[in-house]
Design an enzyme around this catalytic site. Sequence first.
Site, PDB file in Angstrom:
ATOM      1  N   ARG A 298       0.833   6.402 -19.342  1.00 27.99           N
ATOM      2  CA  ARG A 298      -0.626   6.321 -19.307  1.00 27.99           C
ATOM      3  C   ARG A 298      -1.215   7.715 -19.184  1.00 27.99           C
ATOM      4  NH1 ARG A 298      -1.578   1.072 -15.259  1.00 27.99           N
ATOM      5  NH2 ARG A 298      -0.208  -0.348 -16.425  1.00 27.99           N
ATOM      6  N   ARG A 313       0.015   8.227  -9.099  1.00 29.12           N
ATOM      7  CA  ARG A 313      -0.662   8.105 -10.380  1.00 29.12           C
ATOM      8  C   ARG A 313      -0.058   9.125 -11.348  1.00 29.12           C
ATOM      9  NH1 ARG A 313      -5.396   5.427 -10.874  1.00 29.12           N
ATOM     10  NH2 ARG A 313      -5.758   5.646  -8.635  1.00 29.12           N
ATOM     11  N   SER A 388      -0.590  -5.980  -9.863  1.00 26.61           N
ATOM     12  CA  SER A 388      -1.725  -6.796 -10.299  1.00 26.61           C
ATOM     13  C   SER A 388      -1.183  -7.993 -11.055  1.00 26.61           C
ATOM     14  CB  SER A 388      -2.663  -5.997 -11.214  1.00 26.61           C
ATOM     15  OG  SER A 388      -3.413  -5.066 -10.485  1.00 26.61           O
ATOM     16  N   ARG A 427       5.857   3.087  -7.236  1.00 30.70           N
ATOM     17  CA  ARG A 427       5.080   2.870  -6.008  1.00 30.70           C
ATOM     18  C   ARG A 427       5.914   2.178  -4.939  1.00 30.70           C
ATOM     19  NH1 ARG A 427      -1.361   2.141  -7.368  1.00 30.70           N
ATOM     20  NH2 ARG A 427      -1.459   3.857  -8.875  1.00 30.70           N
TER      21      ARG A 427
END
Length: 463
Positions: A298, A313, A388, A427
């Site tokens: 990303r 991130r 998520s 993470r």
Amino acid sequence: MYDIKWIRDNPDVFDKGRQRRGLEPLAEKLLALDDARRAAIAKLQAAQERRNAASKEIGQAMAAKDFPRADALKGEVAELKTSFATFEAEERDAITALDKALAEIPNLPLEDVPYGKDENDNPELRRVGEPPGFSFQPKEHFDIGEALGLMDFETATKISGARFVVNKGPLARLERALGAFMLDLHTGEHGYTEVNPPILVRGEAMFGTAQLPKLEEDLFWAISGENFHKQEGLWEETEGMATLDLQLALLGFETKLRKNRFGLIPTAEVPLTNLVRESILEEKHLPIRVTACTPCFRAEAGSAGRDTRGMIRQHQFTKVELVSITTPENSLAEHERMLGCAEEVLKRLGLAYRVVTLCTGDMGFASQKTYDIEVWLPGQDRYREISSVSVCGDFQARRMNARYRPEGAKVTRFIHTLNGSGVAVGRALVAVLENYQNEDGSVAVPDALRPYMGGLTKIEQAR
């Protein structure tokens, strides 16, 4: 992606759903585009019908030896044929305008999704586990990893730039162990089939899962040397150019290849969900549950200045993804089941976490409803997202043209898709380092990971 027929039949429901997302009404504009599309199609059809009728009338006029009328009709047919190109272009433009508008519309939230503007309005559902207590000031993961000599951001920056890391030795093995542990749990106990999918995918696949067009700037695109040779001699044109000129030329070239380009996946949701694209499945084969552990990429275009240190991130990270394909009747129950699968990972690792429901203003583009799992990080003294889990309804299925045939039915229906992190490996590594740190700088290996660590129970400073 929404069906314009449904919007025409339910304009108030559509606009109300957009309002809950904080978006302006759009039904009237979309219906005007659809009216233009219909008018263009009707104009072309009328011209075709008149041409066919005039052609028959020419034959009748010739048979009656009414040559002036036959000549007039021939002129009319010739004029109609000339106008077809214009009418066809109008039809194409009208269809393109409507399709583009529909492709840019986010999914509408389910009725039970709480209203809110941003992440600060996400209600907490539950907390599980107690954050560990320390007799010393707990450190953040990057301080722990660098002190161990096993986490190297400086070298990664030399190789690839900012937002990359080089993990070494037992820390690299711990990261690998986390991925293997999650895959074994999901395949052995949760009914998922492991898949090793491509991580380089076509733009059509990104469109299918709705990364395109919304998240285009957040993706990494790849251009092969072979393609250069095929595009108007661009390769030869750019040889010998100054570096800046070459970069600008390549940017222009990428635009030319917009339809046929390949992108690195931002999540394994893309290839896993697209496994059923352009398919008609039998209901007896549903649900389909698949998982994969892949690198993800990303650009983090919208996160400038956020989490600039550490592994929270990054441009490249590893994630275990869960994808379910099911029927409309079972998708909400599947959503709750999938959430439980992701939670079990953190329970087995002994990590405290909480579950929140994303409000309407914080939902992803393709989601109808999303749960976030946030793990406790002692070094930051707060919960941070680690998973998520989203239900998308038939939103992605329409973009992929993925259907199923209900038992005993002749007509097909769109499938429902769900996806979730099960969980983000990088993470999880951060969470293990911070929650299992010792005062001497070492890190205990959680019991669930010890079978994957070759007997190692503690990670200590590299020698």
